[in-house]
Design an enzyme around this catalytic site. Structure first.
Site, PDB file in Angstrom:
ATOM      1  CD  GLU A 169     -14.593 -18.833  13.206  1.00  0.00           C
ATOM      2  OE1 GLU A 169     -15.752 -19.263  13.404  1.00  0.00           O
ATOM      3  OE2 GLU A 169     -13.847 -19.304  12.321  1.00  0.00           O
TER       4      GLU A 169
ATOM      5  CB  CYS B 162     -18.763 -23.419   9.399  1.00  0.00           C
ATOM      6  SG  CYS B 162     -19.742 -24.807  10.040  1.00  0.00           S
TER       7      CYS B 162
ATOM      8  CG  HIS C 213     -15.609 -22.800  12.940  1.00  0.00           C
ATOM      9  ND1 HIS C 213     -16.532 -21.774  12.833  1.00  0.00           N
ATOM     10  CD2 HIS C 213     -16.294 -23.949  12.716  1.00  0.00           C
ATOM     11  CE1 HIS C 213     -17.724 -22.286  12.562  1.00  0.00           C
ATOM     12  NE2 HIS C 213     -17.607 -23.605  12.482  1.00  0.00           N
TER      13      HIS C 213
END
Length: 225
Positions: free
Chosen positions: A198, A87, A196
């Site tokens: 994660e 991002c 994302h």
């Protein structure tokens, strides 16, 4: 000894804690790197996480690109160190010249926050070897400036060299050219993506655990290096 993966924190970074957790879930040692650090603390790879570094003043990633730690990241990447930009981190890598193109305001000018299906286009990078070509993965997307743009010749080069790593499946959420969600450097060691991973490492807390593959992939890369 486990691999050491650095996670950078800038003023305004939001997702460094999640990136650290993802690194640990994959089985590596997470090393916190501060924006003012003048060295990378002997890490084996670096993650530039998401957020709003320096408040996104000037434009997203433009100031973070000049942080002392990024000078070291650029030098290390040029020597082959794996680097992942997520991002805002993707924006920083583009500003730093490690990846081509730019991320601009979303089509429609709205901030987007949703779970997004992606197609894995390339498994030949340091961060995607654990996936199957064409795999569909579900990853959260949250950004206001996620529209990838580049000159037509650059887009053709990315496509021709297999450097489009992720593409949005179905509808294009932000107007990115050719539906591009993530790209890589020519050597496949540097990868940037807007969604994302994660936030998708555990099925209990995310929409899936599909994002864990990026963090496992880089460990495989480091073992075989």
């Amino acid at each position: 000894m486990s691999a050491r993966i650095g996670v950078i924190t800038f003023p305004g970074t939001l997702d460094d804690v999640d990136a650290v957790r993802a690194v640990r879930l994959a089985g590596a040692e997470a090393v916190n790197l501060w924006h003012a650090d003048a060295d990378l603390k002997q890490v084996d790879a670096v993650i530039v996480p998401g957020g709003f570094s320096y408040g996104d003043y000037l434009r997203a990633g433009a100031i973070a690109r000049f942080a002392p730690v990024m000078g070291e990241v650029v030098r290390a990447a040029e020597q082959g160190m794996p680097v992942l930009g997520i991002c805002n981190g993707f924006q920083v890598l583009c500003e730093a010249g490690l990846l081509p193109g730019a991320l601009t305001r979303n089509e429609g000018l709205h901030f987007i926050c949703r779970d997004q299906w992606l197609t894995v286009e390339s498994v030949s990078t340091a961060w995607t070897s654990r996936y199957e070509p064409g795999a569909q993965i579900l990853i959260p997307l949250k950004s206001g400036e996620g529209r990838y743009q580049a000159a037509p010749a650059v887009l053709d080069e990315l496509e021709g060299e297999g450097r489009v790593v992720f593409r949005y499946s179905g509808d294009n959420p932000n107007g990115s050219q050719r539906g591009i969600a993530g790209i890589s450097s020519a050597n496949g060691r540097v990868v940037g993506l807007m969604p994302h991973p994660e936030h998708a490492t555990e099925a209990l807390t995310g929409p899936s655990d599909d994002g864990l593959g990026l963090f496992l992939s880089v460990l495989d890369t480091l073992v075989t290096a």
